[in-house]
Scaffold this motif. Structure first.
Motif, PDB file in Angstrom:
ATOM      1  N   ASP A  76      13.403   4.208  -6.787  1.00 19.29           N
ATOM      2  CA  ASP A  76      14.229   2.999  -6.735  1.00 19.29           C
ATOM      3  C   ASP A  76      13.690   2.038  -5.659  1.00 19.29           C
ATOM      4  N   GLU A  77      13.610   0.743  -5.995  1.00 19.64           N
ATOM      5  CA  GLU A  77      12.925  -0.230  -5.152  1.00 19.64           C
ATOM      6  C   GLU A  77      13.516  -0.314  -3.738  1.00 19.64           C
ATOM      7  N   LYS A  78      14.850  -0.272  -3.658  1.00 14.19           N
ATOM      8  CA  LYS A  78      15.492  -0.405  -2.342  1.00 14.19           C
ATOM      9  C   LYS A  78      15.191   0.818  -1.475  1.00 14.19           C
ATOM     10  N   GLU A  79      15.323   1.968  -2.094  1.00 13.60           N
ATOM     11  CA  GLU A  79      15.033   3.220  -1.387  1.00 13.60           C
ATOM     12  C   GLU A  79      13.548   3.265  -0.980  1.00 13.60           C
ATOM     13  N   ASN A  80      12.698   2.804  -1.906  1.00  7.53           N
ATOM     14  CA  ASN A  80      11.254   2.785  -1.661  1.00  7.53           C
ATOM     15  C   ASN A  80      10.933   1.980  -0.407  1.00  7.53           C
ATOM     16  N   ARG A  81      11.561   0.812  -0.309  1.00  2.26           N
ATOM     17  CA  ARG A  81      11.299  -0.058   0.833  1.00  2.26           C
ATOM     18  C   ARG A  81      11.816   0.573   2.128  1.00  2.26           C
ATOM     19  N   GLU A  82      13.003   1.163   2.046  1.00  3.57           N
ATOM     20  CA  GLU A  82      13.568   1.806   3.247  1.00  3.57           C
ATOM     21  C   GLU A  82      12.644   2.910   3.761  1.00  3.57           C
TER      22      GLU A  82
ATOM     23  N   ASN B 154       0.834  -1.198   0.000  1.00  5.10           N
ATOM     24  CA  ASN B 154       0.000   0.000   0.000  1.00  5.10           C
ATOM     25  C   ASN B 154       0.870   1.250   0.000  1.00  5.10           C
ATOM     26  N   ILE B 155       1.925   1.200   0.801  1.00  8.20           N
ATOM     27  CA  ILE B 155       2.785   2.379   0.948  1.00  8.20           C
ATOM     28  C   ILE B 155       3.716   2.535  -0.258  1.00  8.20           C
ATOM     29  N   MET B 156       4.184   1.396  -0.795  1.00  7.27           N
ATOM     30  CA  MET B 156       5.219   1.450  -1.837  1.00  7.27           C
ATOM     31  C   MET B 156       4.677   1.590  -3.250  1.00  7.27           C
ATOM     32  N   LEU B 157       3.386   1.286  -3.435  1.00  7.93           N
ATOM     33  CA  LEU B 157       2.836   1.225  -4.806  1.00  7.93           C
ATOM     34  C   LEU B 157       2.953   2.549  -5.568  1.00  7.93           C
ATOM     35  N   ALA B 158       2.390   3.613  -5.003  1.00  6.18           N
ATOM     36  CA  ALA B 158       2.380   4.885  -5.733  1.00  6.18           C
ATOM     37  C   ALA B 158       3.790   5.456  -5.942  1.00  6.18           C
ATOM     38  N   PRO B 159       4.657   5.432  -4.930  1.00  2.56           N
ATOM     39  CA  PRO B 159       6.027   5.907  -5.193  1.00  2.56           C
ATOM     40  C   PRO B 159       6.713   5.122  -6.316  1.00  2.56           C
ATOM     41  N   ARG B 160       6.435   3.819  -6.385  1.00  2.00           N
ATOM     42  CA  ARG B 160       7.070   2.995  -7.417  1.00  2.00           C
ATOM     43  C   ARG B 160       6.556   3.376  -8.807  1.00  2.00           C
ATOM     44  N   ILE B 161       5.236   3.436  -8.976  1.00  2.00           N
ATOM     45  CA  ILE B 161       4.757   3.633 -10.353  1.00  2.00           C
ATOM     46  C   ILE B 161       4.551   5.097 -10.722  1.00  2.00           C
ATOM     47  N   VAL B 162       4.353   5.959  -9.739  1.00  2.00           N
ATOM     48  CA  VAL B 162       4.151   7.374 -10.083  1.00  2.00           C
ATOM     49  C   VAL B 162       5.485   8.125 -10.044  1.00  2.00           C
TER      50      VAL B 162
END
Lengths: 245, 211
Positions: free
Chosen positions: A111-117, A99-107
């Motif tokens: 970067d996936e690692k940064e997104n998760r952090e 839920n938290i990572m979806l919009a930052p990833r596609i919009v």
């Protein structure tokens, strides 16, 4: 320059005049609380700021963009304006972390690692580090709302809108959500616009209080002044109703 | 019965293969068309809604046999195609109307807040539809969708009317040459069950797995 500026804004639902000649400037970094009886247009007003409701007349400028114009791109606007809803609206088919990572990833193409952090840090901030792999229907309302706040913050918005964020919560859950909101108001330079019935929160956190009734802004005052010495009769009446019981 | 089966084994298998092939192709086409028209029906655009509505009402309310004959008799005067192709197109369009209605119901049953949450979060309408709304909608409509798939396999017997060489067509041929109508049609029924029963159980399995 004002972060959000309403100029003579009018909004109708069919024949119903939902917002009447709204003029309002909200400064960057301020926390503004909208209060008023139900049906007064608070939620409608806040929903116009990110284009969930269209206005029929006037100008509405958000972060330099006049969104009353037909051509304005809501998707760009919404990168800068986050929203927290009364009923959370978490993605039911995604885990908390997703839920938290979806919009930052596609919009934002983060970067996936940064997104998760970032997502994990936000979950920690709202006190739900252990819930990353849960689905929304496994959480309590208060937990869901804190995830929803984390989801909005992950986009690093300039403006964060809260539409009655505690109205659907059990009383004992409200405190945790308000705590998180106070933390954001205190520690970040985000502009916050909050529709709420929590007068305590308004008193403590708001820079400015806007009182609305029947689709119009009746009074705008600094929070302290509004609660100690309201100017308008309608506002006095409202305050005596909500504070004296 | 065994006698009929062994002497006409290759006819049965051939028909079974055609029925299976036509069903799979029609299923894929009707799912794509059906989902597409379901989305067109819920898009915030009155004109597009109307176009989708007309398509769905036409193919939902005209008998499958009429739709199929239209392609086999009328359309083939302009575009060359054999009975199998005409029949599969008819079957696909007919089924797509029902799938569109099913998927539309699924989309509408997903809480409106899901789309609002996604839009406010910065997703475009199409991203929200694809990533958030449709997966939830499909999960809800697996049982009625399973019904549509099973109906599709059974309705593929329409191919027999347009020389599609499917299971039903082969059955008719065998029955009219051997005069053993009872045994032949029982065998035809069993061959249909070989497709529809596993399909039925698979849909049930999906329903439980995703619930």
């Amino acid at each position: 320059m004002a972060m959000i500026e309403f100029k003579n804004v009018e909004k109708y639902y069919g024949d119903f005049h939902a917002l009447k000649n709204i003029n309002l400037e909200i400064e960057e970094g301020k926390t503004v609380v909208l209060i008023g009886p139900s049906g007064s247009g608070k939620s409608t007003l806040i929903r116009t700021i990110n284009g969930l409701e269209q206005i029929q007349a006037g100008d509405l400028t958000v972060y330099g963009e006049n969104i009353a114009k037909k051509k304005s791109d809501m998707n760009i606007l919404r990168k800068n304006v986050g929203m927290v809803f009364q009923h959370f609206n978490l993605y039911a088919n995604k885990t908390v972390l997703e839920n938290i990572m979806l919009a930052p990833r596609i919009v934002l193409k983060r970067d996936e690692k940064e997104n998760r952090e970032i997502a994990e840090k936000l979950l920690e901030m709202v006190g739900l580090s252990d819930k990353g792999n849960s689905y929304p229907d496994m959480l309590s309302g208060g937990q869901e709302q804190r995830v929803a706040i984390a989801r909005s913050l992950a986009m690093k918005p300039k403006v964060l809108l809260f539409d009655e964020p505690t109205s659907a919560l059990d009383p004992e859950m409200i405190g945790d959500v308000l705590e998180v909101m106070k933390k954001i108001a205190r520690d970040s330079d985000m502009t916050m616009v909050v529709v709420t019935h929590e007068m305590g929160f308004a008193k403590q956190v708001a820079d400015q209080v806007i009182f609305m009734a029947e689709g119009a802004i009746i009074e705008k005052s600094p929070a302290k002044e509004f609660f100690e010495n309201p100017k308008e009769e309608r506002a006095k009446q409202f305050l005596s109703q909500v504070l004296n019981h | 019965m065994i006698n009929i089966l062994t002497t006409h084994w290759s006819d049965f298998v051939h028909g079974f293969g055609i029925t299976l092939l036509a069903s799979i192709i029609a299923l894929i086409i009707s799912m794509i068309l059906g989902t597409g028209f379901a989305i067109l029906e819920v898009l915030p655009n009155k004109f597009v809604n109307l176009v989708a509505r007309i398509y769905i009402e036409i193919f939902r309310n005209i008998p499958l046999l009429v739709v199929t004959m239209f392609f086999y008799v009328v359309v083939t005067q302009f575009i060359k195609m054999n009975g199998l192709v005409a029949g599969t197109i008819g079957l696909s369009l007919y089924t797509s109307a029902f799938i569109a209605e099913t998927v539309r119901a699924g989309i509408l049953s997903v809480d409106k807040g899901q789309m609002e949450g996604a839009r406010a979060n910065g997703l475009t309408y199409w991203q929200a539809m694809r990533i958030i709304i449709l997966p939830q909608a499909f999960k809800i409509v697996i049982p009625p969708l399973g019904n549509q798939f099973i109906n599709l396999v059974k309705n593929s017997s329409i191919l027999a009317f347009v020389a599609g060489f499917d299971l039903m067509y082969q059955g008719n041929e065998i029955a009219s040459t051997t005069f053993d109508t009872i045994d032949t049609y029982i065998l035809v029924g069993v061959f249909y069950l070989i497709i529809t029963l596993p399909l039925s159980y698979y849909m049930r399995y999906l329903e439980h797995k995703l619930a």
